[in-house]
Design an enzyme around this catalytic site. Structure first.
Site, short mmCIF file in Angstrom:
data_model
loop_
_atom_site.label_atom_id
_atom_site.label_comp_id
_atom_site.label_asym_id
_atom_site.label_seq_id
_atom_site.Cartn_x
_atom_site.Cartn_y
_atom_site.Cartn_z
N SER A 1 41.03 38.64 49.01
CA SER A 1 42.26 37.93 48.66
C SER A 1 42.58 36.86 49.70
CB SER A 1 43.41 38.93 48.47
OG SER A 1 44.50 38.33 47.81
N ASP B 1 41.64 38.39 41.77
CA ASP B 1 41.96 38.86 43.12
C ASP B 1 41.18 40.12 43.50
OD1 ASP B 1 43.21 39.61 45.48
OD2 ASP B 1 45.23 39.29 44.72
#
Length: 384
Positions: free
Chosen positions: A109, A253
């Site tokens: 991320s 993500d």
């Protein structure tokens, strides 16, 4: 592999509870589960792995490079705007003269945005500072907070994250990563494949070594996907091929499935005796891990955000706990840093430049102090 399932980022839960009637449909071609099992990427093997691969496969991710007789491994967690802490911490380490040269770096991320620059070394500290403190990050959300995307023209309108990654990840950076990969160093970035619900581990150095325009595009797509919070940013479609048929996987993500990638399976060999040089593990958590009291407002959005942050925090604490125990059993050196309870600035909605500036300064001071790493399991990870 010592990762925990994550509930996703704070912003995701803030938006997912809203009515998504306006969230349109992305047209895609279907493909089968058989084709999805292990498709080819760029017609090159060993560019992408999965967390459920056997140890003999994942062992290929073990770095050859050692420094001072050790393998040094840096794991960068997710955390959204809290990535400013990691950027500042690394800069502080550089200026104090205590920053290791890492044999391997992994990023999830916001940690994926940091990872290529952390991998290449202190000469990119200025780039990381610019990313998190100049106002560029705040512009990713149009300056209106994370809900602004839902009122724009279509669900996939916010491509600013992709444009940011495309700007900073250029041919020069690709060549630099390729050069370090050729020395035996490893750069890993984690994405979540929504189609298969598998955690993907991308060998970014091997992608860089391919050296083609297609490799640059894939490198950019992987970084973008890992940082693409669902609903807030569009998913990334990655071109693959299986059995002569071309199709696209949907990636988002990395922290949806893995808040941080620590102690990869090839280092552990499923409990067998580990040959080779000792391992020095560094875990940089771009988040707080202590429980903090807050009287939660009664609106749906605030409740959802608080619930998500609580879940992510708990998953991160478990990852730290498991990594520490494994490091102790395997006699690895254990180093950990995170945003401590002494940092009291309040997080604002979206990507606040002032908040990230404060976090960068805090991280810099902690990294520069020569006491930024702790070598034990912190009480905040278990008791508080």
């Amino acid at each position: 592999m010592t990762i925990r399932q994550s509930g996703g980022a704070r912003s995701l839960a803030s938006t997912v509870v809203l009515s998504l009637a306006s969230y349109g449909t992305l047209q895609r071609s279907s493909y089968s589960a058989v084709e999805a099992a292990r498709p080819n990427v760029l017609d090159v093997s060993n560019l992408r792995y999965f967390v459920d691969d056997p140890s003999r496969t994942l062992y290929q991710l073990r770095p050859r490079a050692t420094f001072d007789g050790e393998i040094t491994y840096l794991a960068l967690s997710g955390g959204g705007a809290h990535g400013a802490f990691g950027a500042g911490f690394l800069a502080g380490l550089s200026d104090s003269g205590t920053r290791p040269q890492f044999s391997a770096v992994s990023g999830v991320s916001t940690g994926a945005l940091i990872a290529p620059f952390a991998f290449l070394g202190p000469q990119y500290d200025g780039t990381l500072k610019e990313l998190y403190t100049s106002g560029i990050a705040a512009n990713l959300l149009d300056g209106q907070g994370p809900l602004s995307m839902l009122s724009t023209a279509g669900p996939f309108a916010n491509n600013r994250l992709k444009h940011l990654v495309d700007h900073y990840v250029d041919d020069k950076l690709l060549r630099a990563v390729a050069d370090e990969s050729a020395k035996g160093r490893i750069l890993l970035i984690i994405t979540t494949n929504l189609d298969t619900q598998r955690t993907n581990i991308w060998s970014m150095g091997k992608i860089a070594e391919v050296g083609t325009p297609e490799a640059l595009a894939l490198f950019r797509n992987v970084v973008t996907a890992s940082a693409s919070i669902p609903v807030i940013f569009p998913p990334v479609l990655i071109d693959v091929e299986a059995g002569g048929r071309h199709f696209q996987e949907m990636h988002v993500d990395g922290s949806v499935t893995a808040p941080v990638l620590t102690l990869p399976e090839p280092f552990l060999l499923r409990g067998q005796h580990l040959p080779g040089p000792p391992i020095n593990l560094y875990i940089l958590i771009n988040n707080k891990i202590h429980r903090d009291f807050q009287v939660v407002r009664g609106d749906t959005r605030t409740i959802a955000a608080r619930s998500a942050s609580t879940l992510v925090k708990q998953q991160t604490r478990w990852a730290i706990f498991e990594s520490h125990n494994l490091a102790r059993r395997k006699h690895f050196k254990f180093n950990l840093t995170y945003i401590g309870s002494e940092f009291t600035d309040q997080e604002k909605d979206g990507l606040s430049t002032s908040y990230m500036g404060s976090l960068f300064a805090y991280g810099y001071a902690k990294g520069h102090s020569r006491k930024g790493w702790i070598h034990r399991l912190p009480s905040e990870a278990v008791h508080k």
